[in-house]
Design a protein around this motif. Structure first.
Motif, mmCIF file in Angstrom:
data_model
loop_
_atom_site.group_PDB
_atom_site.id
_atom_site.type_symbol
_atom_site.label_atom_id
_atom_site.label_comp_id
_atom_site.label_asym_id
_atom_site.label_seq_id
_atom_site.Cartn_x
_atom_site.Cartn_y
_atom_site.Cartn_z
ATOM 1 N N ALA A 178 -32.274 -77.374 41.291
ATOM 2 C CA ALA A 178 -31.642 -76.719 42.117
ATOM 3 C C ALA A 178 -32.484 -76.394 43.698
ATOM 4 N N PRO A 188 -27.995 -79.439 38.657
ATOM 5 C CA PRO A 188 -27.341 -79.549 39.753
ATOM 6 C C PRO A 188 -27.973 -78.809 41.741
ATOM 7 N N SER A 189 -27.840 -79.626 42.662
ATOM 8 C CA SER A 189 -28.327 -79.245 44.081
ATOM 9 C C SER A 189 -27.226 -77.589 43.800
ATOM 10 N N THR A 190 -25.874 -78.345 43.251
ATOM 11 C CA THR A 190 -24.925 -76.136 43.682
ATOM 12 C C THR A 190 -25.632 -75.709 42.758
ATOM 13 N N ALA A 191 -26.424 -76.198 42.217
ATOM 14 C CA ALA A 191 -27.103 -74.885 40.971
ATOM 15 C C ALA A 191 -27.743 -72.929 42.107
ATOM 16 N N VAL A 210 -25.745 -70.164 42.473
ATOM 17 C CA VAL A 210 -25.533 -69.420 41.624
ATOM 18 C C VAL A 210 -27.172 -68.294 41.330
ATOM 19 N N ILE A 259 -24.526 -70.433 35.473
ATOM 20 C CA ILE A 259 -24.603 -71.904 36.268
ATOM 21 C C ILE A 259 -24.083 -72.734 35.495
ATOM 22 N N CYS A 260 -23.607 -72.962 34.463
ATOM 23 C CA CYS A 260 -22.959 -73.783 34.273
ATOM 24 C C CYS A 260 -20.988 -73.464 34.563
ATOM 25 N N ARG A 280 -19.891 -72.109 37.169
ATOM 26 C CA ARG A 280 -20.163 -71.971 38.425
ATOM 27 C C ARG A 280 -20.244 -73.478 38.923
ATOM 28 N N THR A 281 -20.427 -73.891 38.308
ATOM 29 C CA THR A 281 -20.798 -75.459 38.702
ATOM 30 C C THR A 281 -19.780 -76.075 37.691
ATOM 31 N N ASP A 321 -19.515 -76.537 34.489
ATOM 32 C CA ASP A 321 -18.980 -77.762 33.080
ATOM 33 C C ASP A 321 -19.038 -76.454 32.550
#
Ligand SMILES: [Zn+2]
Length: 232
Positions: free
Chosen positions: A14, A67-70, A73, A99-100, A102-103, A105
């Protein structure tokens, strides 16, 4: 999970900050619960499964795999607000679940929430285990995967959602379960009828000769977080 190359420290996916390598739980020596919570000695290491990034506050079993998108979040108000809900022992898992979610998963989100329910069980929380299991059951609704379906049946029963559990047992029975699945469904039906919300080991639901085939089938079929965690 890959071994870090000697001399290179893992970094948070992240934020890029240095983090510790993932926790390695000891291999279970006792049968898992019907929801696939691993047996001892892995079972009691639950609190070590999630790591917190000291730099950005992201939570995951393997921070380097985020992922960087975390990052967004972990910086969000919603993520920070999670601290206000109890019990505290569930917080790392609820952070990872968010986190899962919002990304994108969803399968891992369900595993994270189920682990939060286990943490709530261990903390002897009153209502939180059932609330978390209700969320897991919703995420697994309609699954056609036999193992997830069997775990969902256990999750519904342990949430005290007996009508839903009975209906799901009917649904699974109508979709051609193999002999082992049918045995587990029958076991769950007796517990549902007894209004039993307790934990039971897979080994207690199967006659002795069936243990080994089920375990090997499970090892092949399980792609969930805990099997990856315990595969080391
Ligand atoms: Zn970080």
């Amino acid at each position: 999970m890959t071994e870090p190359t000697p001399g290179t420290e893992p970094v948070c996916g992240a934020c890029g900050g240095p983090v510790r390598a993932p926790f390695r739980a000891p291999a279970p020596e006792i049968a898992p619960d019907l929801d696939m919570r691993p047996g001892e000695p892995a079972r009691s290491t639950l609190r070590d499964w999630i790591q917190l990034c000291p730099a950005c506050g992201a939570a995951a079993p393997d921070l380097a795999a985020l992922p960087s998108t975390a990052r967004a979040v972990a910086k969000s108000d919603e993520y920070r607000m999670l601290t206000t809900s109890a019990p505290e022992e569930t917080l790392p898992f609820r952070r990872w679940a968010l986190i899962c979610q919002r990304t994108g998963d969803r399968p891992t989100q369900a595993e994270a929430l189920l682990q939060a329910a286990w943490a709530a069980d261990d903390a002897a929380a009153m209502t939180e285990p059932a609330r978390l299991r209700t969320e897991v059951a919703a995420l697994w609704d309609g699954t056609t995967d036999i193992e997830l379906g069997l775990r969902r049946l256990d999750v519904l029963r342990r949430a005290g959602l007996f009508q839903e559990a009975e209906a799901w047992a009917d649904h699974m029975s109508q979709h051609g379960p193999d002999e082992l699945a049918a045995t587990l469904i029958a076991f769950q039906r007796t517990k549902i009828a007894a209004r039993d919300i307790g934990r039971h080991l897979i080994s207690s639901a199967l006659p002795p000769p069936a243990h080994t085939p089920y375990v090997s089938q499970t090892n092949r079929a399980t792609t969930g977080f805990w099997s990856r965690l315990l595969r080391q």
